[in-house]
Scaffold this motif. Sequence first.
Motif, short mmCIF file in Angstrom:
data_model
loop_
_atom_site.label_atom_id
_atom_site.label_comp_id
_atom_site.label_asym_id
_atom_site.label_seq_id
_atom_site.Cartn_x
_atom_site.Cartn_y
_atom_site.Cartn_z
N HIS A 103 34.37 45.04 46.45
CA HIS A 103 34.41 46.41 45.89
C HIS A 103 33.21 46.65 44.98
O HIS A 103 32.62 47.73 44.98
CB HIS A 103 35.68 46.63 45.05
CG HIS A 103 36.95 46.75 45.86
ND1 HIS A 103 36.98 46.82 47.23
CD2 HIS A 103 38.24 46.81 45.47
CE1 HIS A 103 38.23 46.92 47.63
NE2 HIS A 103 39.02 46.91 46.59
N ARG A 157 44.45 55.30 41.56
CA ARG A 157 44.32 53.94 42.08
C ARG A 157 45.67 53.22 42.10
O ARG A 157 45.96 52.47 43.03
CB ARG A 157 43.30 53.16 41.27
CG ARG A 157 43.10 51.77 41.80
CD ARG A 157 41.72 51.19 41.66
NE ARG A 157 41.72 49.87 42.27
CZ ARG A 157 41.37 49.63 43.51
NH1 ARG A 157 40.95 50.60 44.29
NH2 ARG A 157 41.42 48.41 44.01
N ARG A 217 42.05 37.92 47.18
CA ARG A 217 41.99 39.20 46.47
C ARG A 217 40.78 39.24 45.52
O ARG A 217 40.13 40.28 45.38
CB ARG A 217 43.29 39.40 45.68
CG ARG A 217 43.40 40.73 44.99
CD ARG A 217 43.60 41.88 45.97
NE ARG A 217 43.27 43.15 45.35
CZ ARG A 217 42.69 44.19 45.95
NH1 ARG A 217 42.36 44.12 47.23
NH2 ARG A 217 42.43 45.28 45.31
N ARG A 271 40.77 42.72 36.86
CA ARG A 271 41.76 42.20 37.82
C ARG A 271 41.33 40.85 38.37
O ARG A 271 42.16 39.98 38.59
CB ARG A 271 41.94 43.19 38.98
CG ARG A 271 42.67 44.47 38.62
CD ARG A 271 44.11 44.24 38.22
NE ARG A 271 44.87 43.58 39.25
CZ ARG A 271 45.91 42.76 39.02
NH1 ARG A 271 46.29 42.48 37.80
NH2 ARG A 271 46.56 42.21 40.01
N TYR A 296 37.93 46.29 38.23
CA TYR A 296 37.75 45.21 39.21
C TYR A 296 37.49 43.86 38.52
O TYR A 296 38.07 42.84 38.88
CB TYR A 296 36.58 45.53 40.16
CG TYR A 296 36.75 46.80 40.99
CD1 TYR A 296 38.02 47.26 41.36
CD2 TYR A 296 35.65 47.54 41.40
CE1 TYR A 296 38.16 48.43 42.11
CE2 TYR A 296 35.79 48.70 42.14
CZ TYR A 296 37.04 49.14 42.50
OH TYR A 296 37.18 50.29 43.23
N LEU A 338 37.67 41.98 45.39
CA LEU A 338 37.20 42.70 44.20
C LEU A 338 35.67 42.58 44.07
O LEU A 338 34.99 43.56 43.73
CB LEU A 338 37.93 42.21 42.95
CG LEU A 338 39.43 42.60 42.95
CD1 LEU A 338 40.22 41.75 41.96
CD2 LEU A 338 39.63 44.08 42.65
N ARG A 367 50.02 30.77 47.39
CA ARG A 367 49.85 31.85 46.40
C ARG A 367 48.42 31.86 45.86
O ARG A 367 47.84 32.93 45.65
CB ARG A 367 50.84 31.65 45.26
CG ARG A 367 52.25 31.98 45.70
CD ARG A 367 53.24 31.53 44.67
NE ARG A 367 54.56 32.07 44.95
CZ ARG A 367 55.68 31.52 44.52
NH1 ARG A 367 55.66 30.44 43.78
NH2 ARG A 367 56.83 32.07 44.84
#
Lengths: 215, 215
Positions: B99, A188, B92, B192, B189, B96, B85
């Motif tokens: 995912h 990953r 993102r 993060r 996931y 996740l 930002r």
Amino acid sequence: MREQFQEELNSVSATLVQMAGLVKTAMENATTALLTADLALAERVIAEDSVVDEIQHELDARTINLIARQGPVASDLRTLVSSLRMSADLERMGDLAHHIAKSARMRYPATAVPPELSLTIEEMGRVCVQIISKMTNVIENKDIDKALELEDDDDAIDALHRKIIQTLLDPNWKHGIETAIDMTLLARYYERCADHAVSIARRVYFLVTGAYAKQ
Amino acid sequence: MREQFQEELNSVSATLVQMAGLVKTAMENATTALLTADLALAERVIAEDSVVDEIQHELDARTINLIARQGPVASDLRTLVSSLRMSADLERMGDLAHHIAKSARMRYPATAVPPELSLTIEEMGRVCVQIISKMTNVIENKDIDKALELEDDDDAIDALHRKIIQTLLDPNWKHGIETAIDMTLLARYYERCADHAVSIARRVYFLVTGAYAKQ
């Protein structure tokens, strides 16, 4: 005035290229450290990640200062905003090389990668470094053809990723769960690093052509 | 002029809060879909991720346009750059959740998470959603105390992450390599996602106080 601004824009781009060079070296060394259980090299990658972080901070401060002083509009502003995004991608790529080096360190003196996966991980590292090289070329020379090539190179990383997962799922896998977890995360890290490189190439493509590369 | 600019700054912040709300719902639904093998809910999370992406594109275009039109300096410029930002972090985080929902869909009609890990993954989802809620509060109300609390909440996610890895490494683990791979990635996931939330809270902390929160 305009000439000085152009020089400052060029210097922002040069710093991105410098960051890309450091990330490329980090990824090369992290892969070598991983495959050869080279602790000293792993420690170097881990220590040098902070250099990339510092350059990012300095570059972002410089970029924001440039926006404040010059009040750029249109393509100059888009270039500077993209620079902030690209420096964030590069910083993250450095983190991922750092994670790979930490995996090498954690398993030392053993080699983190079992023999069956050694060639695939080596190939993954090689393709990832090649992707970073090409991305550097895209940043430095605004090479749009190379930016498009990167989409295919990224497919190669995905194929290697699948190959690793298949090896882990093979009934003959004899290295247990811990090594499977390590390999899952390593695969990953390489994949994410390549994703960030492709994302940078797409930003340059968009800046130069005003259109999106195929996704 | 100044008043209109302030309104536009507020509207940027309101859109970040809107994105945060969508990400929170996505993470809640993805976790439920994962734990209950709810295919329809997983499909909804997967489909709705593009809404977050579209809002990000619109918000970033608006933010860049605002910089071009108003030529902000000092703290106004830093606020707008931070907004770019933060929208990237939120985008993102949406990925996740996406995912996680894909993992639920991939194993359907089976439940992706084995019984021994069900409570830990549920807890990880719960803490992650709580972190996103608190982060939303930090964006909306510039609540600096909550920003500091998030550092500890993130430690809770790391502890849950370690607990999952320990369960996978337990000699009694009987769900094989494939499920171990799934669980390794799922844990990552969530971790993060929480990292991105903490990163957003740190940006707000820095904008408000001019100092860095402990890292």
